[in-house]
Motif scaffolding. Structure first.
Motif: not given
Length: 260
Positions: A53, A57, A59-60, A74, A78, A102
């Motif tokens: 992740l 991803r 920025d998550d 973002s 998660w 998510a």
């Protein structure tokens, strides 16, 4: 993405478990109580998912059972349970899974974007995305058509803390004569997935964590189950229910009556 992460992490954990001699549990530590185990396989599975992740991803946000806690920008979080049902994993029972979801930051868990619950021992992938329905191994699934709790199979779970177990045992004693039967598989994510595909008519539990149920709630909801808290509002970490629409109201009433 949720499916791929759950499948790889779960498959790797199963391969590690299969390397141990039959009847030999993996070494483990404990967390919230002496009966709440965690193994090297839990930690390795979470580390894999977190690293992927962060790469895919960055920025998550990430919220993981084994300590992952990354802030994000973002608006997406998660929620990861690398092995939901670690006690089953420890005893080499099949009811454990990897759960990945998510969700939108600050929104109820029912407002999730995507989720996957992968059961490695049976090679079953339950998944859903918002508005897209739910599937089991890519085939559509739906909640049961049950319309009477007296003929309904109900799943539940129990806390690792003794004082909470006393309350839950009293509730089950009252509820059991009102339903077809009770099942306790030891994995909230699997229980919710089983509601989604009709293997259970309903499921309820208290004192969960977001990673236990984020994916499963979405899958159950997308399969047509009615999801809520015990009071009929949004499910949360205090309590959650997923049920066939035809028995949801009756089950809430039965839970309330059994709790008084």
């Amino acid at each position: 993405m949720a499916e791929g992460l759950a499948r790889t992490a779960g498959t790797t954990a199963l391969a590690g478990r299969r390397e141990l001699p039959i009847g030999q549990p993996p070494a483990h530590d404990t967390k919230s109580s002496l009966t709440d185990p965690v193994t090297e396989f839990d930690r390795a599975a979470e580390a894999y998912i977190v690293n992927e992740l962060r790469r895919l991803r960055p920025d998550d946000a990430i919220v993981g059972e084994e300590g992952a806690a990354d802030n994000g920008t973002s608006g997406i979080e998660w929620h990861i349970d690398p092995i939901d049902g670690t006690a089953n994993f420890l005893y080499d029972l099949p009811a454990w899974c990897t759960s990945v979801a998510a969700v939108r930051t600050g929104r109820p868990l029912t407002d999730a974007i995507a989720g996957a619950v992968y059961v490695p021992v049976t090679d079953e992938m339950f998944s859903a995305h918002a508005g897209g329905g739910a599937t089991l191994n890519n085939l559509p699934i739906s909640a049961s058509k049950a319309d009477a709790i007296s003929m309904s199979l109900i799943g539940t779970g129990f806390s690792y803390l003794d004082d909470r177990r006393v309350v839950q045992a009293d509730r089950i004693r009252s509820l059991l004569p009102q339903v077809r039967d009770i099942r306790r598989y030891g994995s909230a994510a699997i229980d919710l997935a089983f509601v989604a595909c009709g293997r259970l008519d309903a499921y309820f539990e208290e004192h969960l964590n977001s990673w236990d149920m984020a994916a499963g709630l979405l899958i159950a909801n997308e399969a047509g189950a009615e999801v809520s808290g015990f009071d009929g509002g949004d499910p949360d970490e205090l309590d959650a229910v997923a049920a066939a629409p035809g028995i949801h109201a009756a089950l809430l009433a039965a839970i309330k009556g059994a709790s008084s």
